[in-house]
Structures are given as structure tokens and as C-alpha cells.
Design a protein around this motif. Structure first.
Motif, PDB file in Angstrom:
ATOM      1  N   ARG A  50     -33.783 -16.176  11.534  1.00 55.76           N
ATOM      2  CA  ARG A  50     -35.158 -16.325  11.858  1.00 55.76           C
ATOM      3  C   ARG A  50     -35.463 -17.201  12.790  1.00 55.76           C
ATOM      4  O   ARG A  50     -35.249 -18.197  12.533  1.00 55.76           O
ATOM      5  N   ASN A  51     -35.888 -16.944  14.096  1.00 58.48           N
ATOM      6  CA  ASN A  51     -36.109 -17.915  14.924  1.00 58.48           C
ATOM      7  C   ASN A  51     -35.096 -18.575  15.467  1.00 58.48           C
ATOM      8  O   ASN A  51     -35.013 -19.769  15.464  1.00 58.48           O
ATOM      9  N   ASP A  77     -32.907  -9.653  11.029  1.00 56.75           N
ATOM     10  CA  ASP A  77     -33.768 -10.499  11.656  1.00 56.75           C
ATOM     11  C   ASP A  77     -35.037 -10.526  10.672  1.00 56.75           C
ATOM     12  O   ASP A  77     -35.774  -9.604  10.364  1.00 56.75           O
ATOM     13  N   ASP A  78     -35.535 -11.681  10.205  1.00 54.39           N
ATOM     14  CA  ASP A  78     -36.492 -11.903   9.330  1.00 54.39           C
ATOM     15  C   ASP A  78     -37.906 -12.308   9.891  1.00 54.39           C
ATOM     16  O   ASP A  78     -38.226 -13.474   9.858  1.00 54.39           O
ATOM     17  N   GLN A  79     -38.585 -11.431  10.678  1.00 53.33           N
ATOM     18  CA  GLN A  79     -39.739 -11.684  11.131  1.00 53.33           C
ATOM     19  C   GLN A  79     -39.836 -12.826  11.960  1.00 53.33           C
ATOM     20  O   GLN A  79     -40.623 -13.643  11.977  1.00 53.33           O
ATOM     21  N   SER A  80     -38.869 -13.074  12.855  1.00 51.31           N
ATOM     22  CA  SER A  80     -38.785 -13.914  14.060  1.00 51.31           C
ATOM     23  C   SER A  80     -40.083 -13.987  14.772  1.00 51.31           C
ATOM     24  O   SER A  80     -40.684 -12.809  15.311  1.00 51.31           O
ATOM     25  N   ARG A 103     -34.435  -4.911  11.714  1.00 55.19           N
ATOM     26  CA  ARG A 103     -35.766  -5.602  11.242  1.00 55.19           C
ATOM     27  C   ARG A 103     -35.979  -5.722   9.730  1.00 55.19           C
ATOM     28  O   ARG A 103     -36.155  -4.509   9.339  1.00 55.19           O
ATOM     29  N   PRO A 112     -35.541 -15.040   1.362  1.00 54.12           N
ATOM     30  CA  PRO A 112     -35.310 -14.335   2.505  1.00 54.12           C
ATOM     31  C   PRO A 112     -33.997 -14.155   2.975  1.00 54.12           C
ATOM     32  O   PRO A 112     -33.653 -13.009   3.427  1.00 54.12           O
ATOM     33  N   LYS A 368     -37.459 -22.506   7.840  1.00 53.15           N
ATOM     34  CA  LYS A 368     -37.900 -21.796   8.943  1.00 53.15           C
ATOM     35  C   LYS A 368     -39.224 -21.708   9.090  1.00 53.15           C
ATOM     36  O   LYS A 368     -39.736 -20.647   9.083  1.00 53.15           O
TER      37      LYS A 368
END
Length: 373
Positions: A50-51, A77-80, A103, A112, A368
Motif C-alpha cells: 500500500r503506497n 495492492d491494497d488501494q494505493s 487489486r 489489510p 499506511k
């Protein structure tokens, strides 16, 4: 000798025994030597992110340089909100290994990272799962070492060593020493048949075994523990191992701020009260009592109720084994420049342990950019 003086010396003496046992175990723990025959175990590497636009490209490039080629990579990817997904897509266009961007979908009630790993496992093409983090760096023989170790030992779960990248700052060196004590203890404890800790930045296991123990069920709502709770569930039914090898070492970035360090350590410390095995909370309580006794001894010396000789004897008992054990671990990890910082960590550690032992009794953490429990 008064009762407080006796307990102070007794706790310190018991700690010396513990650290000498750890040192003995570390010395006897064999260094993994790969066989001449190359392994053939196919791997799925899962990277929950994430990000991570800053560090992930370096990790993907490290994977491109692996001497082992029987693997795929899934970046979960956790909603970057940064460029992480775009960077993965761009790298996939020229990667020398299969690279998939996954995603994540919402899964209420699941933390998460556990959600990321669980969903990625369902998409994995291979049975043997390897997890790491988006801000890590790995050597070119990392996957070959993990695959070779699993094939030689037949373990259902293989944990690997982790250390911090050294940028030469005092903060980095202090964190490297503190983390080496944790990782070294984890390695020896598992070697001695009493697994207690591991790190998801260098963690691998069979998907069939993951499913056999029902994955993260039972602690899926907790913000931490994607590694340690799973370790204990698998170890209760299957053989597990910790690979002692410099080639298997994973490096991650030390915390750049006290706030991020605080949030991570508080999240880690909060796990102890959720274990079903009474020995794990008992160990946490023992560690807290050892360091609380030392702080009380210092306070007693300041106020004249504890003789200086007793306090110095207690400090000597506690520090002697620590220095030898942590120094050995740091030398093996190639972190010799941090060895002189062991003394500073020893001075700070009683305050650190007691502070986080108490802070962990609360709830709610920041990770995060999210509030988790």
C-alpha cells in the motif's frame, strides 16, 4: 540482603542464563549449505503493498536478478493512492518473471495484510508461498536458498532472517541492534523446538498447509500477526524451520521517525495477549518483569535504598550474555558496524520494554494512513 535486592539479582541472573542458552543455541544452529543439485521447487512470491512507490521498484529489480528462475510474483495492492499500481504495470512489461498486479477486494473483518495474502494465495499458480514486504531488498540467491532449504529439510514452513538497511545514522544502528536481538531469539527458539517469533518480510510455507490450518482464521481481525499466529498454527501440526544463511537474509528500511517506530512496535507488542498458548504471554510477562525490576533497582539506588554494588552486579549479569549473543547475531548478518551500539541499546532497553508493554494494553494503531485495531 533485602527482598528487593534479592529479586533484582535473581531476575538479572535468570536473564544471564537465558541469554547464554540463546548464545549456545545460536552457536550450535547449523549454517545452511546448499546441495550441489539445484532446487526445482516452484514458488509464488506474494508482496502485499500500500503506497510503496518509493521502495517497490528496487525489490522488483532484485527479483529480476535472482539466480533462481522457477517463480512468479503477485503484488497485492491494497488501494494505493500513489503510483504503486502504475509502477508494477510498467515493470511487468519487461520483467523476466511472471508479474501480476492484484487489486484487492473488500473483506470486512479481515486486517489489510492478511486480506492481501489470502486473496493472493487464491490466485497463486504454485503451492510454495513466499512473502515479503514492498520496502525490502533481497540478494540474488534469496529464492534459490529458500527453495533449496525446503527441499533438503521437507519443512512445511520456512522462516528467514531479516535485518535493517544501514544508512549509517545513529537511529539506524540502534534499530539494527534491537531488531537483531529479536530475530536472533526467534531463530534460536525455533531451532530449540519452541517457536515464538518470525517476520513476514521473509516467510514461506505450503499453500496446502496454510489451508489445512484454516489460514488466518481466528485472528484475521487483528492488525498484526500474519506471520507469528500462522507460525504457531502450523508448528502445532507440521515441521517448521528457520534457515540460518546470509544468502537468505532480507533487508528492510529502518524507521525514519519515532512515530512510525512507535506505531509498529505497539502493534507488535499487542499480539501477546491474543495467543492461545500460555507460554507466549508468560514469556512476555517475564521479559517485562526483568526490565521493570531493573528500573525499580535504578530508582532504588537513586533514593538510597539499593546499594550501588547490587545495581552494578545486576547490570553486569544482564548485559554480559546480551552483548555476546547480540554481537554474534550482528556479525553473522554483516552488521559489525552496529556492534558498538549494543551498549546504548542495553541502557535504553528497560525503558523501551516497559513503555511498550504498557502501551500495548490500549487499542488502535496507525498503519499506511489507516486506523486499525
Amino acid at each position: 540482603m533485602s527482598l528487593p535486592e534479592f529479586f533484582l539479582l535473581a531476575f538479572s541472573a535468570s536473564w544471564l542464563v537465558v541469554t547464554l542458552v540463546l548464545l549456545s543455541g545460536w552457536t550450535r544452529m547449523p549454517v545452511f549449505r546448499p546441495a550441489k543439485r539445484k532446487p526445482s521447487l516452484p514458488l509464488t512470491v506474494i508482496i502485499p503493498v500500500r503506497n510503496e512507490e518509493e521502495g517497490l521498484p528496487d525489490l522488483l529489480a532484485d527479483l529480476d536478478r535472482q539466480t533462481y528462475r522457477h517463480f512468479e510474483v503477485i503484488v497485492a495492492d491494497d488501494q494505493s493512492t500513489d503510483r504503486t499500481p502504475d509502477l508494477v504495470r510498467a515493470f511487468a512489461a519487461h520483467a523476466t518473471y511472471p508479474l501480476t498486479l492484484l487489486r484487492l477486494t473488500d473483506d470486512p473483518g479481515t486486517s489489510p495484510k492478511k486480506r492481501a495474502i489470502s486473496q493472493a494465495i487464491r490466485r497463486a499458480a504454485h503451492d510454495w508461498i513466499v512473502t515479503t514486504d514492498g520496502d525490502c531488498r533481497v540478494g540474488e540467491h534469496w529464492l534459490e536458498t529458500l527453495a533449496g532449504y525446503q527441499e533438503q529439510t521437507g519443512a512445511a514452513l520456512v522462516a528467514g532472517p531479516v535485518t535493517f538497511l544501514d544508512r549509517g545514522t545513529p537511529a539506524d544502528r540502534l534499530q539494527i541492534v534491537e531488531f537483531a536481538s529479536l530475530v536472533g531469539t526467534a531463530m534460536v527458539s525455533l531451532f530449540l523446538g519452541n517457536p515464538n517469533m518470525c517476520n513476514g518480510a521473509n516467510f514461506s510455507y505450503s499453500r496446502k498447509v496454510f489451508e489445512a490450518v484454516n489460514g488466518f482464521a481466528g485472528n484475521e481481525n487483528l492488525a498484526s500477526g500474519d506471520d507469528e499466529f500462522l507460525l504457531h498454527k502450523i508448528a502445532a501440526q507440521f515441521p517448521v524451520a528457520f534457515v540460518k544463511s546470509r544468502e537468505a537474509l532480507v533487508k528492510t528500511g529502518a524507521h525514519a521517525s519515532l512515530w512510525s517506530f512507535y506505531q509498529q512496535r505497539r502493534r507488535w507488542a499487542s499480539k501477546w495477549k491474543h495467543y492461545n498458548d500460555w507460554k507466549i504471554p508468560a514469556l512476555a510477562i517475564y521479559v517485562f518483569c526483568v526490565h521493570a525490576a531493573l528500573l525499580l533497582g535504578i530508582a532504588g539506588w537513586v533514593y538510597g535504598s539499593v546499594p550501588g554494588a547490587v545495581l552494578l552486579a545486576s547490570l553486569g549479569l544482564k548485559w554480559l550474555g546480551e552483548w555476546a549473543f547480540i554481537g554474534s547475531v550482528l556479525a553473522f548478518f554483516g552488521q559489525r558496524k552496529s556492534i558498538p551500539w549494543i551498549g546504548a541499546v542495553q541502557v535504553l532497553y528497560p525503558f523501551y520494554v516497559c513503555f511498550f508493554g504498557l502501551a500495548a494494553q490500549g487499542s488502535g494503531y496507525s498503519w499506511k494512513g489507516r486506523k486499525l485495531r
